[in-house]
Design an enzyme around this catalytic site. Structure first.
Site, PDB file in Angstrom:
ATOM      1  N   HIS A  26       0.835  -1.208   0.000  1.00 30.81           N
ATOM      2  CA  HIS A  26       0.000   0.000   0.000  1.00 30.81           C
ATOM      3  C   HIS A  26       0.867   1.255   0.000  1.00 30.81           C
ATOM      4  CE1 HIS A  26      -3.077  -2.688   2.199  1.00 30.81           C
ATOM      5  NE2 HIS A  26      -3.613  -2.422   1.027  1.00 30.81           N
ATOM      6  N   LYS A  50     -15.715  -8.465   4.698  1.00 30.41           N
ATOM      7  CA  LYS A  50     -15.165  -9.391   5.695  1.00 30.41           C
ATOM      8  C   LYS A  50     -15.047  -8.668   7.029  1.00 30.41           C
ATOM      9  CE  LYS A  50     -11.886  -9.488   2.813  1.00 30.41           C
ATOM     10  NZ  LYS A  50     -10.564  -9.495   2.247  1.00 30.41           N
ATOM     11  N   ARG A 101      -1.848  -6.112  -8.846  1.00 27.82           N
ATOM     12  CA  ARG A 101      -0.783  -7.112  -8.647  1.00 27.82           C
ATOM     13  C   ARG A 101      -0.942  -8.218  -9.682  1.00 27.82           C
ATOM     14  NH1 ARG A 101      -2.567  -7.362  -2.555  1.00 27.82           N
ATOM     15  NH2 ARG A 101      -4.357  -7.742  -3.861  1.00 27.82           N
ATOM     16  N   SER A 139      -2.806  -7.834   2.473  1.00 28.26           N
ATOM     17  CA  SER A 139      -3.152  -7.859   3.903  1.00 28.26           C
ATOM     18  C   SER A 139      -3.584  -9.257   4.315  1.00 28.26           C
ATOM     19  CB  SER A 139      -4.290  -6.876   4.192  1.00 28.26           C
ATOM     20  OG  SER A 139      -3.915  -5.577   3.834  1.00 28.26           O
TER      21      SER A 139
END
Ligand code: PNS
Length: 171
Positions: A26, A50, A101, A139
């Site tokens: 990040h 979540k 990514r 994460s």
């Protein structure tokens, strides 16, 4: 200049996410973002699908710590609650900034961007490809590695690594 071009000429970009917790992936996107935009607004999503590991306050504190740690300026942290494009408008951001990514990110990001463009054509989404050494940093993977006692110190700040370690000992 067309109205659409004028509307898009904000020099701030909204970088949204759950940041549960913030990683070096990040901060790399934020650092590169401020080289393109005058200001990057980190939009921390209050309601994420979540259940987060860390509270909103903890996540904000980790972002502040990470920005200080890496000496990144021209960043504002805001809580985003609703529809992303509405939040971009509210916060005066003409662009949404996202990191990309693996190919697996692509499908979700393409759908989200296309929907956002339909909702607000003047808000452009800008993608930054991940740096090669951060391709695998997320994460969720970091939380998993930490949960099983792996070393995550090179992916997060010392403060976050300690917090993850503390959560592990609570389990
Ligand atoms: O941590 P993430 O998965 O990168 O963040 C996802 C986030 C917060 C950017 C996404 O869930 C989001 O945009 N939420 C806001 C609600 C919204 O606008 N949804 C419609 C997008 S098509």
């Amino acid at each position: 200049m067309s109205q659409r071009q004028e509307e898009a000429m904000s020099h701030a970009a909204l970088y949204p996410g759950s940041f549960d917790p913030i990683t070096r992936g990040h901060t790399s996107v934020i650092a590169r973002g401020v080289r393109i935009f005058d200001e990057v607004v980190v939009g921390i999503a209050r309601n994420i699908s979540k259940k987060p590991m860390f509270t909103l306050e903890e996540r904000i504190g980790f972002i502040e710590g990470a920005l200080e740690d890496e000496g990144i300026d021209r960043v504002r942290i805001e809580v985003v609650d609703g529809l992303l494009v509405e939040e971009a408008r509210r916060l005066g951001c003409g662009a949404i900034l996202r990191g990309l990514r693996a190919v697996s990110d692509f499908d979700y990001e393409l759908r989200m961007t296309t929907m956002n463009r339909e909702l607000a054509p003047e808000v452009e989404t800008v993608f930054l490809m991940t740096e090669a050494d951060k391709f695998h940093v997320s994460s969720s993977l970091i939380k998993e590695v930490a949960r099983f006692g792996g070393d995550v110190t090179r992916f997060v700040t010392a403060e976050v690594a300690e917090a993850l370690e503390a959560r592990r000992s609570e389990d």
